[in-house]
Design an enzyme around this catalytic site. Sequence first.
Site, PDB file in Angstrom:
ATOM      1  CG  ASP A  50      -1.705   1.210   1.422  1.00 32.20           C
ATOM      2  OD1 ASP A  50      -1.966   1.886   0.408  1.00 32.20           O
ATOM      3  OD2 ASP A  50      -2.106   1.507   2.573  1.00 32.20           O
ATOM      4  CG  ASP A  54      -6.036   3.023   0.599  1.00 31.37           C
ATOM      5  OD1 ASP A  54      -5.111   2.184   0.696  1.00 31.37           O
ATOM      6  OD2 ASP A  54      -6.677   3.207  -0.454  1.00 31.37           O
ATOM      7  CG  ASP A  58      -1.453   1.700  -3.651  1.00 32.37           C
ATOM      8  OD1 ASP A  58      -0.255   1.440  -3.884  1.00 32.37           O
ATOM      9  OD2 ASP A  58      -1.823   2.422  -2.695  1.00 32.37           O
ATOM     10  CG  ASP A 127      -7.315 -12.523 -13.407  1.00 34.69           C
ATOM     11  OD1 ASP A 127      -8.132 -13.217 -14.012  1.00 34.69           O
ATOM     12  OD2 ASP A 127      -6.745 -12.863 -12.354  1.00 34.69           O
ATOM     13  CG  ASP A 229     -11.951 -15.394 -13.264  1.00 34.71           C
ATOM     14  OD1 ASP A 229     -11.265 -15.907 -12.377  1.00 34.71           O
ATOM     15  OD2 ASP A 229     -13.174 -15.161 -13.142  1.00 34.71           O
ATOM     16  CD  GLU A 283     -10.156 -19.971 -12.196  1.00 40.79           C
ATOM     17  OE1 GLU A 283     -11.064 -19.332 -12.743  1.00 40.79           O
ATOM     18  OE2 GLU A 283     -10.037 -20.043 -10.960  1.00 40.79           O
ATOM     19  CG  HIS A 349      -6.294 -15.225  -6.357  1.00 42.76           C
ATOM     20  ND1 HIS A 349      -5.834 -15.867  -7.492  1.00 42.76           N
ATOM     21  CD2 HIS A 349      -7.602 -14.977  -6.575  1.00 42.76           C
ATOM     22  CE1 HIS A 349      -6.821 -15.990  -8.358  1.00 42.76           C
ATOM     23  NE2 HIS A 349      -7.903 -15.453  -7.828  1.00 42.76           N
ATOM     24  CG  ASP A 350      -9.179 -18.425  -6.384  1.00 40.73           C
ATOM     25  OD1 ASP A 350      -9.586 -17.392  -5.827  1.00 40.73           O
ATOM     26  OD2 ASP A 350      -9.274 -18.618  -7.615  1.00 40.73           O
TER      27      ASP A 350
HETATM   28  C1  NOJ Z   1     -11.790 -17.528 -10.154  1.00 38.77           C
HETATM   29  C2  NOJ Z   1     -10.963 -16.508  -9.451  1.00 38.77           C
HETATM   30  O1  NOJ Z   1      -9.648 -16.970  -9.360  1.00 38.77           O
HETATM   31  C3  NOJ Z   1     -11.611 -16.276  -8.121  1.00 38.77           C
HETATM   32  O2  NOJ Z   1     -10.816 -15.496  -7.267  1.00 38.77           O
HETATM   33  C4  NOJ Z   1     -12.939 -15.633  -8.359  1.00 38.77           C
HETATM   34  O3  NOJ Z   1     -13.616 -15.486  -7.125  1.00 38.77           O
HETATM   35  C5  NOJ Z   1     -13.799 -16.467  -9.304  1.00 38.77           C
HETATM   36  N1  NOJ Z   1     -13.067 -16.962 -10.426  1.00 38.77           N
HETATM   37  C6  NOJ Z   1     -14.921 -15.640  -9.850  1.00 38.77           C
HETATM   38  O4  NOJ Z   1     -14.424 -14.702 -10.746  1.00 38.77           O
END
Ligand code: NOJ
Length: 573
Positions: A50, A54, A58, A127, A229, A283, A349-350
């Site tokens: 950041d 905030d 960023d 993305d 995505d 993905e 990140h998932d």
């Molecule tokens: C896959 C993404 O990696 C995830 O973070 C997102 O929540 C879902 N697709 C919906 O876009």
Amino acid sequence: MKKNFFPYLSVLLVFLIAFSCQSKKEDDGGKKEWWKEAVVYQVYPRSFKDSDGDGIGDLKGIISKLDYIKSLGVDAIWLNPIYSSPNDDNGYDVSDYRNIMKDFGTMQDFDNMLKGMHDRGLKLVMDLVVNHSSDEHEWFKQSRSSRTNPYRDYYHWWNAERGKPAYRYSLFDINHDAWKYDSLTNAYYLHYFSRKQPDLNWENPQVRKEVYDIMKFWLDKGIDGFRLDAFQFAAKDTSFPAFPEGFEKNFIEYYAMGPHLHDYLQEMNGEVLSKYNAMSVAEGAGNTFEDAHNLVDADRHELNMAYAFEGVDIAKREGYSVLHFKEVFSKWDSVFAKNGWLSVFLANHDQARMVSRFGNDSPAFRAVSAKMLTTFILSMRGTPYWYNGDELGMTNAGFDKIEDYKDMPTLNEYEHQKAIGGDLQKFMLDIQFSCRDNGRTPFQWDSTAQAGFTTGAPWISVNPNYTTINERAQEDDPASCLNYFRKMVALRKANKTLVYGQYTLIDRNNPNVYAYTREWKGNKLLVLLNFKAEPATFDTGLDLSKAKLLISNYSNAIPAGILQPYEAVIIQL
Ligand code: NOJ
């Protein structure tokens, strides 16, 4: 006079055969490409750095850390969505595809960031979130407004006088129902993800054209590729037939690879990707190896790579079997041995943190097991995708209060479980291990307040272990996870056998050790990985007497039939 071309033709033929065998032998994955040799570093912008206090990462923050990223030796950066968004799903709900999210900065910041990357020889992969948009996108606002609006068919609507549409499971909806009734036009709209993420209608050529124009807008700015995505879900049978009861337990089988998906990808390739020579990765890889090949085989002109989930899905709270792990990664390698190309990853990140899921995050083994996993990812065939923070061996935060979680689907599921009287205690234990917020806590830069991520209050709590696990502390320690990652990236870069070399699993039935060779152009490497917290024996059946050690996560590595806990070595045979 009739000329006899036969001798010339046969020479040409012999030459062509020799040439094609040669290129097959030298490069099992097909043509050489920058994206095959690259290490892709994923930056989760919200949590990276950041710059304005905030509490939200960023673009200026990313700019300030480009030298750090460059120092890792990686080649490309994949950035999660940075487009305008109301942030129902942290940017995966886009309200304007040609603008930058206010929290992240301005288009000028973007241009500066892209220049900063290219100046350093780093490529940028953006993305592309086009299975769905935000419900706050102008297209959806128009689409919702009346049944005759020109944007109506940009989304999937089902008029209520037809009765309720056949059940569709939603991954993120609080009731799991993907059809949301909208009284304004007395119709239901489809959302595979949250209610604020209506699915775009890819069957409408106008939608596809809009997407290609958006892609061109960013490629004209100079970006180098896209990560698509949820794209395997984009094409749909718009008659929306009923699926068998319980289909949601295996929804990918029903949702992925809908009719015409390949046609759309070929169209996208022809209209955009091929014209810009842009890199592309989807993905999801469908349901079968055939699906995966159909997405990525070069002669089909669709995408460069897909990433399959089977590998990351192995880790469970109760543990996982190393034999299963080996089987899955070996299987995926073998089907792509001659054609197509793989992505290799254990986190993004998932997912929760790599070391907490696949390694051992206890103080005694955190660093060594993180380095072992680093060795694995960077010694496999395929393009490694690396998630920011894993190079420090960052761990799950494992919050124990629901109030600490920010992830919309997790909070929705908590409410759902509460409403149906589910086991909330088990739910909390599950999310402590697997919630994706574990991978989204701020990057741990140093031991000052908030890990040096922000001078304000971070949007999600910092993992308290930042005082010891942070970039600053690891910079000066030659034995740190960070410096091990750098060494391993450098080894891969210097040794194309690790990129293109044939992979062979050995000591297959060893329940603790993952051992394989990589072979290319007469060069043979042996990788030995102990996935357990105890010493483990192995039997490669190879002559190791002349072996040369290339890298190890122990300073006293002696691969003499026994590996120390989580020991990893790569040796040249
Ligand atoms: C896959 C993404 O990696 C995830 O973070 C997102 O929540 C879902 N697709 C919906 O876009």
